[in-house]
Design a protein around this motif. Structure first.
Motif, short mmCIF file in Angstrom:
data_model
loop_
_atom_site.label_atom_id
_atom_site.label_comp_id
_atom_site.label_asym_id
_atom_site.label_seq_id
_atom_site.Cartn_x
_atom_site.Cartn_y
_atom_site.Cartn_z
N LYS A 2 -43.45 4.10 8.50
CA LYS A 2 -42.51 2.69 8.42
C LYS A 2 -42.34 1.90 9.81
N THR A 4 -39.42 1.02 12.16
CA THR A 4 -37.99 1.46 12.10
C THR A 4 -37.13 1.15 13.11
N ARG A 5 -37.62 0.29 13.72
CA ARG A 5 -37.36 -0.67 15.08
C ARG A 5 -38.08 -1.95 14.98
N ASP A 39 -41.84 -0.92 16.35
CA ASP A 39 -41.71 0.90 16.84
C ASP A 39 -41.68 1.71 14.90
N THR A 40 -42.54 2.58 15.17
CA THR A 40 -42.70 3.21 13.88
C THR A 40 -42.17 4.74 14.24
N ASP A 41 -41.46 4.89 12.20
CA ASP A 41 -41.71 6.74 11.98
C ASP A 41 -42.85 7.27 12.54
N ILE A 77 -37.74 -3.27 8.12
CA ILE A 77 -38.06 -2.73 8.34
C ILE A 77 -38.26 -1.53 7.28
N GLY A 78 -38.69 -0.62 7.54
CA GLY A 78 -38.79 0.48 6.21
C GLY A 78 -40.51 -0.30 5.63
N ALA A 367 -32.67 -3.14 13.89
CA ALA A 367 -32.78 -1.61 13.19
C ALA A 367 -32.51 -1.24 12.22
#
Ligand code: MG
Length: 367
Positions: A2, A4-5, A39-41, A77-78, A367
């Motif tokens: 996902k 994230t930012r 950015d990702t999880d 996001i997500g 974010a």
């Protein structure tokens, strides 16, 4: 995985040549580029870049990239950055138009997909064709003698493709084309890019005046219809650029036999996902391409290299190494020109590592 930012950094890119000038008295001294970070999880971060050629080239401007990411970012996001076609559908549903805003996010997501798959982006875009990519040098609009001298000096650096910035006074442009053509060697290619700067009658007159010069004519006039009228009156190979910004007009131009080569820019189409669609269509239709972007530094140049290297060589007319035009490096690992050619990285993703000290603090954080 996902998102994230999403962050954006603003970087100024001055030029080695100080000023870049083209049709209608337009010029840029310091380019305003936006570096996009996703950015990702999963701990994977992707990078992209969008750098308009000032606010008066395409319907795009530097602050618009940042404003657009503030608007669009929350919708992403997500979402899974690896599902690129789905992600582009989402972006188009959330923000109508504004393809250049979406371009940096899309490039960053290809960087993520490549890192995740442990493959360079060019292999994901279709494969690596040939050893290297032949580059052109854009020759800023100056006097005929100055432009001829620049062609000779860039020729000595290894370039064999030259794009003259014309689109000024017609008589001076005729002199520019003759002066530069006198400096060419067998195998060189010359493009006179008017960047919409000529009226239709001027363009026809100029094309007739240089009838016996081996030169391509690029985007002579403002509208598609004017360009088509010029095209039908000139024997020169013909390139369309500014008018070709989506698949609809690309198909129309093919149907009208309106061009021999098309100039496709990543941010003009809206990212690597959309330019890949146009690129593949051009290959199927037998149209060669200049594959590039409006401007940029190391990250935009890396994206161009992956796009070009994944395109069959017969359909690669030229590409650009913008990172050699500017004095600031924003990333390591970007392609470096060697004797008029560059290569896409063999590292996963785009193969670049941003220089965080150059990027500074983000100017947009979603974010
Ligand atoms: Mg052009």
């Amino acid at each position: 995985m996902k998102i994230t930012r999403i962050l954006a950094y603003r970087v100024e890119l001055p030029l080695h040549e100080v000023t870049y000038k083209w049709s209608g008295g337009k010029s840029v001294t310091v380019f305003d580029s936006t570096i996009v970070r996703v950015d990702t999880d999963a701990g994977i971060t992707g990078w992209g870049e969008v750098c308009p050629l000032g606010p008066f080239y395409l319907p795009a401007y530097a602050d618009g990239v940042r404003a657009g990411i503030r608007e669009l970012g929350p919708h992403l996001i997500g979402q899974d950055p690896r599902q690129l076609v789905r992600l582009n559908h989402l972006m188009d549903a959330a923000l109508k138009g504004h393809p250049y805003v979406k371009s940096g996010i899309d490039i960053a997501c290809w960087d993520i997909l490549g890192q995740f798959a442990n493959l360079p982006v060019c292999e994901l875009l279709g494969g690596r064709y040939g050893e290297s990519i032949r580059l052109y040098r854009a020759i800023s609009q100056e006097s005929p003698d100055e432009m001829a001298a620049k062609v000779a000096s860039y020729r000595a650096e290894g370039y064999s493709r030259f794009q003259l910035k014309v689109g000024g006074d017609p008589d001076t442009d005729i002199a520019r084309i003759f002066a530069v053509a006198a400096k060419l060697q067998p195998g060189d290619r010359l493009v006179a890019d008017a960047n919409t700067g000529w009226t239709q009658h001027e363009a026809v007159r100029i094309a007739k005046a240089v009838r016996d010069v081996d030169v391509y004519i690029e985007q002579p006039c403002l509208t598609y219809e004017e360009c088509l009228a010029v095209r039908r009156q000139t024997p020169h190979p013909f390139v369309l650029d500014e008018n070709i910004d989506d698949l609809g007009v690309l198909l129309r131009a093919k149907s009208d036999l309106a061009m021999d080569v098309v100039n496709l820019k990543i941010s003009k189409l809206g990212g690597l996902t959309k330019i890949r669609q146009a690129r593949d269509l051009c290959v199927s239709m037998g149209i060669a391409m200049t594959l590039e972007d409006s401007w940029g530094g190391d990250i935009a140049t890396a994206a161009i290299a992956h796009l070009a290297h994944s395109t069959p060589e017969a359909f690669r007319f030229t590409s650009t190494d913008f990172n050699s035009y500017v004095t600031v490096s924003t990333a390591t690992g970007a392609p470096q020109r060697v004797n008029g050619f560059m290569q896409a990285s063999t590292a996963p993703g785009l193969g670049i590592q941003p220089r965080m000290d150059v990027l500074g603090a983000p100017v947009v954080t979603v974010a």
